[in-house]
Every structure is written in structure tokens, then in C-alpha cells.
Design an enzyme around this catalytic site. Structure first.
Site, PDB file in Angstrom:
ATOM      1  N   HIS A  11      26.167  38.035  31.902  1.00  0.00           N
ATOM      2  CA  HIS A  11      25.745  37.309  33.089  1.00  0.00           C
ATOM      3  C   HIS A  11      24.364  36.771  33.145  1.00  0.00           C
ATOM      4  CE1 HIS A  11      29.466  38.041  35.831  1.00  0.00           C
ATOM      5  NE2 HIS A  11      29.353  39.104  35.053  1.00  0.00           N
TER       6      HIS A  11
ATOM      7  N   LYS B 143      18.743  31.972  47.445  1.00  0.00           N
ATOM      8  CA  LYS B 143      19.105  32.621  46.257  1.00  0.00           C
ATOM      9  C   LYS B 143      18.089  33.554  46.336  1.00  0.00           C
ATOM     10  CE  LYS B 143      19.364  28.667  44.010  1.00  0.00           C
ATOM     11  NZ  LYS B 143      20.547  29.009  43.337  1.00  0.00           N
ATOM     12  N   ARG B 144      18.180  34.556  45.079  1.00  0.00           N
ATOM     13  CA  ARG B 144      17.102  35.470  44.770  1.00  0.00           C
ATOM     14  C   ARG B 144      15.972  34.710  44.604  1.00  0.00           C
ATOM     15  NH1 ARG B 144      18.574  38.356  40.204  1.00  0.00           N
ATOM     16  NH2 ARG B 144      20.140  36.454  39.928  1.00  0.00           N
TER      17      ARG B 144
ATOM     18  N   LYS C  14      14.411  30.355  39.102  1.00  0.00           N
ATOM     19  CA  LYS C  14      15.060  29.631  39.811  1.00  0.00           C
ATOM     20  C   LYS C  14      14.225  28.411  40.296  1.00  0.00           C
ATOM     21  CE  LYS C  14      18.264  33.370  40.728  1.00  0.00           C
ATOM     22  NZ  LYS C  14      19.614  33.054  40.713  1.00  0.00           N
TER      23      LYS C  14
ATOM     24  N   THR D 208      26.513  30.472  41.619  1.00  0.00           N
ATOM     25  CA  THR D 208      27.607  30.406  42.430  1.00  0.00           C
ATOM     26  C   THR D 208      27.347  29.721  43.822  1.00  0.00           C
ATOM     27  OG1 THR D 208      27.174  32.742  42.819  1.00  0.00           O
ATOM     28  CG2 THR D 208      28.965  31.905  41.201  1.00  0.00           C
TER      29      THR D 208
ATOM     30  N   LYS E 277      29.321  27.205  46.648  1.00  0.00           N
ATOM     31  CA  LYS E 277      29.471  27.481  47.928  1.00  0.00           C
ATOM     32  C   LYS E 277      29.007  26.186  48.681  1.00  0.00           C
ATOM     33  CE  LYS E 277      28.716  32.229  46.676  1.00  0.00           C
ATOM     34  NZ  LYS E 277      27.919  33.126  46.643  1.00  0.00           N
TER      35      LYS E 277
HETATM   36  C1  NBG Z   1      23.736  36.595  37.528  1.00  0.00           C
HETATM   37  C2  NBG Z   1      23.394  35.019  36.931  1.00  0.00           C
HETATM   38  C3  NBG Z   1      24.017  33.922  37.815  1.00  0.00           C
HETATM   39  C4  NBG Z   1      25.499  34.056  37.894  1.00  0.00           C
HETATM   40  C5  NBG Z   1      25.753  35.561  38.345  1.00  0.00           C
HETATM   41  C6  NBG Z   1      27.262  35.654  38.335  1.00  0.00           C
HETATM   42  C7  NBG Z   1      22.768  38.634  37.146  1.00  0.00           C
HETATM   43  C8  NBG Z   1      22.429  39.474  36.112  1.00  0.00           C
HETATM   44  N1  NBG Z   1      23.308  37.402  36.633  1.00  0.00           N
HETATM   45  O1  NBG Z   1      23.511  32.633  37.399  1.00  0.00           O
HETATM   46  O2  NBG Z   1      21.930  34.912  37.089  1.00  0.00           O
HETATM   47  O3  NBG Z   1      25.928  33.146  38.762  1.00  0.00           O
HETATM   48  O4  NBG Z   1      25.208  36.604  37.572  1.00  0.00           O
HETATM   49  O5  NBG Z   1      27.743  35.285  36.982  1.00  0.00           O
HETATM   50  O6  NBG Z   1      22.598  38.767  38.298  1.00  0.00           O
END
Ligand code: NBG
Length: 808
Positions: A360, A548-549, A554, A656, A660
Site C-alpha cells: 500500500h 486526509k492524513r 499529500k 480512496t 468518496k
Molecule cells: C495507504 C496509501 C493510500 C491508499 C491506502 C489504501 C498506507 C500504508 N497506505 O494511497 O497511502 O489509498 O493505503 O490502499 O497507509
């Protein structure tokens, strides 16, 4: 349902609810608290779900479908009560009954804690996968950790993030069932003794520290069907509650010490935020739930398969979600060899044929590496097995033509005295995938290229998805009802039917309703902002949202700097009118991530500067909403006009949030990164706004140099001005943002913020123009809803079934 039946159902519900309130609280309805009312509804819903749960289990046992077990260190499930009510088909009944009883359904729902058992997209994706699988009626179960404290609660005090412990279990949790009889002992530390039993060399762990893993099961209910799957979360307890001898001798502290040491394992979720946090306790967590989950599953498998493991890999798939559960490989080997008596070769065949792995992230700092010595001390047998897997793997590689020792070492699981968890996961799995096309391409060409050369057939791509039940159907009821009135109900089970919405793009009543729903959702969010941030928002302004985080890649910073520039522009041109804009941010920074916390502070300082300045005639407002979580997201997504997805290209695996927002009709303003690329493809270039460097360009600069942020700065007076403002006292004499200034100019702007600045402001100008044409804007918005089907987690799960788990 006939109206008379509906009336009866409502009456029945009311009487059982009144009775339940008495049971849970010992009070009549009139005397009950909102918490009692919530608990009573939760119990009714659990009763109904539980009977379907038992039935689903026995059906799965009768028809031997291949089962998938998903191991993940995060499951961000969000509040569940409304989902259960709606999935059970009780939505209307409950809503009407509550109103007739004089109760406020929304207030009752808001009593539920939002379990923060994840950091962000990774954990939420797993929750979406669980929901979709249950809705598709597939045998799919989750295995994770029952953290006592989830991700911290974020408060914003004087513009800065303050972390408060999250106590989601404060009032108990009505949707879990503790199963003490299915507990497992997990062994840490100790010494290995080898002995020959029947001529076979066997390893026995002695003097270990036993910890009890106790499972809590949460039902995962499918939407409008009878399937209920399970999410199993493991909690750590001491094997014996009290060390009685110590207690009797009056050493009370000693007696309880063991208890708290054991419980520490599942005390907290690591707020790791893609920064790898190498603490021993985290490694303990990883082994803890892997060991417990596998042990239970294998025991169950044997019970239903005459104690025989031959067909294990045909009937079971174990999915490793990111590297945290990568110890599944060596742990399966341990169980199969040390407990089941299989040979290395047989154990290996079952292991590799059962395991699949999803990566991920490509950020190097997020790829886990554990000190070999730490692992050897904590998990001696597991480490020994990893060494052997590695030795055999390297031996095989030496038989490959054309590979030199350097290349072989680069593929080693153990490097520089560290265990590389991604390498371990790849070597032990028969499938490896990324989560969007670009991300999978980068895995093959860069991150895992050495493995791709060796095993091209193992590599796949599955683009992420999100569940439309939570993010559209249950949550944007206005839009849901309009869609159903227009195109019927087919789309609920087959999101591709949403494309029929395009027939309505010239239908005035539809257009009016569609726009009115967006406005209502914006008013709803404005009310939330008024209540929590005491800022008055113009609901007709463009709601431009980045949630988002908080992380450098980002690029919330790019957004913030662009807002500061826009403010400067409006100050310099006081008579210019722009379309009013509300910039909304939310997200948490990992507590130890200084830079990300500085970005939060900067956003809040900019907000303060702008919101208080009457000179700009309320043309822009800036809001930072505290404590972003699934529940807050549910208010935000339906209200957005613009979805900010502006990561440095190549860095966001998928994203993601972009999906949404899109489902709710927001227009993506994004770089060509992660799933933005596929959104671009799905909606067409006229219905998305893209800008900035491509991933290839970013890689080129990173590899060969050629980017100078100082040069960009020299040539752009707008940038000179905002950079100066970071350090010249604009935000108060004691507060400057030297670290941000330095990152951008002194350290050459690792994430290309200044490089993309110009393109970003131009993209923002285009939005301004596009929004003025409300018909055009409506068309763009409608297209985003209509073409969002690809981003349903139902589609993602079907892809996994077909290409990864081979369960179709
Ligand atoms: C996160 C990515 C996102 C992705 C999500 C789900 C981690 C390690 N990865 O871009 O930063 O959408 O995983 O796949 O949290």
C-alpha cells in the site's frame, strides 16, 4: 410491503423497543437517557444480526467455498448502528417509530463511539472490503487487533494539534462478542531446544513468556441479504489474572505488573502515518494477531477436514494487508512443521499457495524493517525459520543464470542486520499487488523490480474501491432518493447502472433537485462548522475540501500556500470579485511528525488571518475541522464541490478519499497520481481538473537532478511574497515557520511544492471560471456520480476474487 404491513411493523418495533429500554436500563422510556436509548437499539439490531450470523456460518460449512482471511493491523470500521439498521432493511421503520415515540434518531445514533482502529485509508479500505464481501455473500473474514485505545482524538488549541487518548470502549461496545473459549496462547522470548522425535529434528520453545490472545467478534452484515461475516479482533490478557503467590506475600505491585505488561500489547494503535515506527511493542503486536489468528483458523480447518491439511491451500486464502502481517509466512511454517509434523517442503507448498500480499505504499520510510537481533530475541523460532527461508531462496537464486551476488543480496530478506518485511511477504506469497494502475507499475519497475524480473506472473494490480452503502446510500440520502426516483433501484446492487443518470443531464427538474441536494448538504456542513469552529460560511461558496492524513507528500502545504497567495491577490486588488470560496481542511498528523504538525499550525494561522479580515469581503474563508474520522467524513463528502487530491505524483498509492468525494458529485482537482488517473479515465478529461508534474517527471528529477526550488523562487514574485510571509512576523512575532521555509528553499523542496505552484494556481483559476457556468458545473458533477461505479469496493472485491484469490 403493503402499508398495513408497514404500520404493523412499526407498532411491533415500538413495543419491542420500549421493552428493550426497560431491560437495558431498568427505566421506562420517559426516564431513559439517550445512551440507554442507543444501547437498546443496538441490542435489538444485534439480536436480529446474530441469528443470521449463526445461519451464515453453518451455510459456509455446508458449501465448501474457498474462504478468504484478511489479516490487517488496521480496520477503520466507523460507526455501525446506522449501517446495521439499513442493511437489515429497517431504516424506514426505525425512523418513523423513533419520531412517533418522540425520540431524536440522529442524537441516538451520535451516542456511538467511532472506533479509531486505523490511521487512514489503509484501515478504511479493509472495512470497505469486509462490507462489500458480506454484501456479495462471500466467505471473507477479518483478523486484527482489539486496541483498547484507537487513534488519538485530535483537538486544535491555539491553532496547534493536541492529542488526547481515544477511549472508544468507555461505555462498552455493543457490537462485539467476546469468545474466551477460543483464546490462544502466544509465546514470546524464550530459548529453543532441539530434539529428535522419531528421527525428525524438532524445536521446542522453553522459558517463554505466554500471553493470552482473546478474540472479540464483530458481525459484518451484508446489505439487504442474509450474510453476516466476522471481523475478529484479538485482545491481549495475562495467562493468569493474578500472580497469587506474590499477592499473598504482599507484593501487590509485582502481582499486577504481569497483567499490565501483557495488556500493553493491545493498549494502543500506533499512529504511524506511513512513517515506519520501529518499536518492539509494535513487532509484538504484529506477531500477536498473526499467531492467534492463524492458530484458530488452522484448528478450525482441521476440525472440518478430518484433521487433514492436504486441501488447505485449495480452500483457504490468507491475505497479507501491507507488511504488518508478513510474519504469516514463517508462522505458518512453524505451525505446520512444529505442531503438525509436516516436512519443510510440504509446509512451504501450503504456505506459499495460501498467501497473497498487497502493498500500500512506496515511501521508503514506510517500508518496515526490523532489527534482526530484536526479532531473534523476541521470536527465536520465527527468526530461525526466516533465516532458513532466506537461505533456500538465495540458493535457488544462485541456480538462476545471470544473477550476481550483489543482485542476490539485494533480494535478501535479511539485509544489514535487518529483516525486510516487504521482501519476506513477497517471497512467501504467490501473488503481489498494488492498489492502482500507476502504483502497480511503480512496484514492478522500481520498488520491487528485482522480484518482478524473477516472478513476473506473481505481480498484479487491483484498483481500490469504497463501499457505496456507507459513502452514498446511507449517508447522502437526498442523492440516493433522487437517483432511485430517476433510474429505479437496480443501481443499488449494480453500481454500473448509475451511468443511466447521464440521460438526465438536460432535465430541468432533475437538475434543480440535484443542485438543491448539494446545497442542503453544504448547509448541513456549514451548521457543523458554525457549531464547532464558530465560523459563518456562505453555503453558495465553492466548498473546496482537502481531508486526509497530514503528510508532506499529500501536500496540504501547496494548498495552504496557494490560499495565502489568493489572499495577497485580493488584498492587492480590493475591487476584484471572485466566486466565493470556502477552503476546508481536516486530518491528523502523527504525534512525532513535527513538520506535519507545523503545516496544521500554518493552516490555522492562515485561517485566522483571512477569516478576521473584513477587507476581503468574505470572499474566502478557511476552516480546519478537528478530529477527522469516518463519522466526520460522512458529513464532509456529500457537501464538497472540489475534492483536493494533490499529492506529489508517484507518491500516493491510490487515495480512496478521491472516490468518496466523486461518488457524491465533487470534482477532483488533482495530480496524475494514484487512482486520480483512473478517475480521469472514467469521467473524461472535461470532468476533472488535473495539473502538475507527472510521476515520470518526478522520478526523472529525483534520479538525475535538475530541479532548483531557489530558481523558481527567484523568478516568481508571488512565491517570494508568500515565502517571506512565513518568516516575517505576518503570523505574529513569536510564530514563524522557519522549518517550512527551509524545507522548501534550503533543502530544495523534496515534494515539488514550489515546482507545481504555478500550475496549481492556474487550475484554481479554471475552477473559478467553470463554477460561474452553473450548467456546466452541474454536468461535471453529475458525470462524476454517474461514472463512479468502477470505484466501488464491490468491483475491487470481484477483481481480487478473479485474479488474486481465484475464488471465482
Ligand atoms: C495507504 C496509501 C493510500 C491508499 C491506502 C489504501 C498506507 C500504508 N497506505 O494511497 O497511502 O489509498 O493505503 O490502499 O497507509
Amino acid at each position: 410491503m403493503k402499508p398495513s404491513q408497514r404500520l404493523q411493523e412499526i407498532e411491533d418495533f415500538k413495543s419491542s423497543y420500549i421493552k428493550k429500554i426497560q431491560e437495558v436500563s431498568g427505566e421506562y422510556l420517559a426516564e431513559s437517557s439517550v445512551l440507554d436509548q442507543y444501547q437498546a437499539l443496538a441490542e435489538i439490531v444485534m439480536d436480529k444480526t446474530a441469528s443470521q450470523w449463526a445461519k451464515t456460518r453453518s451455510q459456509y460449512d455446508e458449501v465448501p467455498h474457498k474462504r478468504v482471511y484478511l489479516f490487517s493491523i488496521e480496520f477503520l470500521i466507523g460507526r455501525l448502528l446506522k449501517s446495521y439498521v439499513n442493511s437489515l432493511g429497517m431504516e424506514e421503520t426505525v425512523r418513523i417509530a423513533m419520531a412517533e415515540l418522540g425520540l431524536n434518531y440522529q442524537t441516538i445514533l451520535s451516542q456511538e463511539a467511532d472506533p479509531g482502529l486505523g490511521n487512514g485509508g489503509l484501515g478504511r479500505l479493509m472495512a470497505c472490503f469486509l462490507e462489500s464481501s458480506a454484501t456479495l455473500g462471500l466467505p471473507f473474514h477479518g483478523n486484527g487487533i482489539h486496541y483498547k485505545h484507537g487513534l488519538f482524538e485530535q483537538k486544535i488549541i491555539n491553532g496547534e494539534q493536541v492529542e488526547v487518548a481515544d477511549n472508544w470502549l468507555r461505555h462498552g461496545y455493543p457490537f462485539e462478542i467476546k469468545k474466551p473459549h477460543e483464546s490462544v496462547v502466544v509465546k514470546f522470548y524464550g530459548h529453543l531446544r532441539s530434539e529428535r522425535i522419531d528421527g525428525v529434528l524438532t524445536f521446542v520453545l522453553e522459558d517463554y513468556e505466554p500471553i493470552l490472545a482473546v478474540p472479540y467478534d464483530i458481525p459484518v452484515k451484508g446489505y439487504h441479504n442474509n450474510t453476516v461475516n466476522s471481523l475478529r479482533l484479538w485482545s491481549a490478557e495475562p495467562v493468569e489474572e493474578f500472580d497469587l503467590p506474590s499477592f499473598n506475600e504482599g507484593q501487590f505491585l509485582d502481582a499486577v505488573r504481569h497483567k499490565s505488561e501483557a495488556e500493553a500489547i493491545t493498549q494502543i494503535l500506533y499512529p504511524n502515518d506511513s512513517q515506519f515506527d520501529g518499536k518492539q511493542l509494535r513487532l509484538k503486536q504484529e506477531y500477536f494477531f498473526v499467531c492467534a489468528g492463524l492458530k484458530r483458523m488452522i484448528t478450525r480447518f482441521k476440525r472440518y477436514n478430518n484433521d487433514c491439511l492436504d486441501e488447505f491451500a485449495d480452500k483457504i486464502c490468507i491475505h497479507i494487508n501491507d507488511t504488518h502481517p508478513a510474519l504469516c509466512g514463517p508462522e505458518m511454517m512453524r505451525i505446520f512443521m512444529d505442531e503438525e509434523g509436516l516436512s519443510w517442503g510440504d509446509a512451504w507448498k501450503i504456505t506459499i499457495n495460501s498467501l497473497t500480499f498487497t502493498n500500500h505504499t512506496v515511501l521508503p520510510e514506510a517500508l518496515e524493517k526490523w532489527p534482526a537481533d530484536m526479532m531473534k530475541f523476541l521470536l527465536p523460532r520465527i527468526y530461525m525459520i526466516i533465516e532458513e527461508i532466506n537461505r533456500q531462496f538465495q540458493e535457488d537464486l544462485r541456480l538462476e543464470p545471470g544473477l550476481n551476488e550483489l543482485q542476490i543480496n539485494a533480494l535478501s530478506i535479511i539485509q544489514d542486520n535487518q529483516v525486510n518485511m516487504a521482501n519476506l511477504a513477497i517471497i512467501c506469497s504467490h501473488s503481489v499487488n498494488g492498489v492502482a494502475e500507476l502504483h502497480s507499475k511503480i512496484l514492478k519497475e522500481e520498488t520491487f523490480n528485482g522480484y518482478y524480473q524473477l516472478f513476473p506472473e506473481r505481480f498484479h494490480s487491483v484498483t481500490n474501491g469504497v463501499t457505496p452503502r456507507r459513502f452514498l446510500i446511507n449517508n447522502n440520502t437526498g442523492l440516493r432518493d433522487l437517483i432511485t426516483e430517476s433510474i429505479g433501484t437496480d443501481w443499488i446492487n449494480n453500481l454500473f447502472a448509475l451511468e443511466k443518470l447521464m440521460d438526465y443531464q438536460n432535465d430541468p427538474p432533475f437538475i434543480d433537485q440535484f443542485n438543491q441536494i448539494k446545497l442542503d448538504n453544504k448547509i448541513n456542513l456549514s451548521n457543523y462548522i458554525k457549531e464547532h469552529n464558530h465560523i459563518t460560511i456562505n453555503p453558495d461558496s465553492i466548498f473546496d475540501i482537502q481531508v486526509k492524513r497530514i503528510h508532506e507528500y499529500k501536500r496540504q502545504l501547496l494548498n495552504a500556500l496557494q490560499i495565502l497567495h489568493l489572499y495577497n491577490y485580493l488584498k492587492a486588488n480590493p475591487h476584484i470579485d471572485i466566486v466565493p470560496r470556502t477552503f476546508i481542511f481536516a486530518g491528523k498528523a502523527a504525534p512525532g511528525y513535527y513538520f506535519a504538525k507545523e503545516v496544521i499550525k500554518l493552516i490555522n494561522y492562515i485561517a485566522d488571518l483571512i477569516n478576521k479580515d473584513n477587507g476581503i469581503r468574505d470572499q474566502i474563508k478557511v476552516v480546519f475541522l478537528a478530529n477527522f474520522n469516518v463519522t466526520l467524513g460522512e458529513i464532509i463528502y456529500p457537501a464538497a464541490n472540489i475534492s483536493e487530491q494533490i499529492s506529489t505524483a508517484g507518491k500516493e498509492a491510490s487515495g480512496t478519499g478521491n472516490m468518496k468525494f466523486m461518488m457524491n458529485g465533487a470534482i477532483t482537482l488533482g495530480t496524475m497520481d494514484g487512482a486520480n488517473i483512473e478517475i480521469h479515465e472514467a469521467v473524461g478529461k472535461h470532468n476533472i481538473i488535473t495539473f502538475g508534474l507527472s510521476a515520470d517527471e518526478v522520478t526523472h528529477y529525483q534520479k538525475y537532478g535538475g530541479y532548483s526550488s531557489v530558481q523558481i523562487h527567484e523568478n516568481d514574485p508571488r512565491i517570494q511574497k508568500i515565502m517571506r510571509q512565513l518568516i516575517d512576523g505576518t503570523f505574529g512575532h513569536l510564530d514563524n515557520f522557519q522549518s517550512i521555509y527551509d524545507a522548501l528553499l534550503l533543502y530544495n523542496d523534496t515534494y515539488f511544492v514550489l515546482k507545481d505552484f504555478d500550475a496549481y494556481t492556474k487550475a484554481q483559476d479554471r475552477i473559478n471560471e467553470l463554477f460561474k457556468d452553473q450548467n456546466k458545473w452541474f454536468e461535471m458533477s453529475l458525470s462524476n456520480v454517474a461514472y463512479s461505479s468502477l470505484f466501488s469496493s464491490d468491483r475491487a472485491i470481484l477483481d481480487y476474487q478473479k485474479n488474486i484469490w481465484k475464488t471465482l
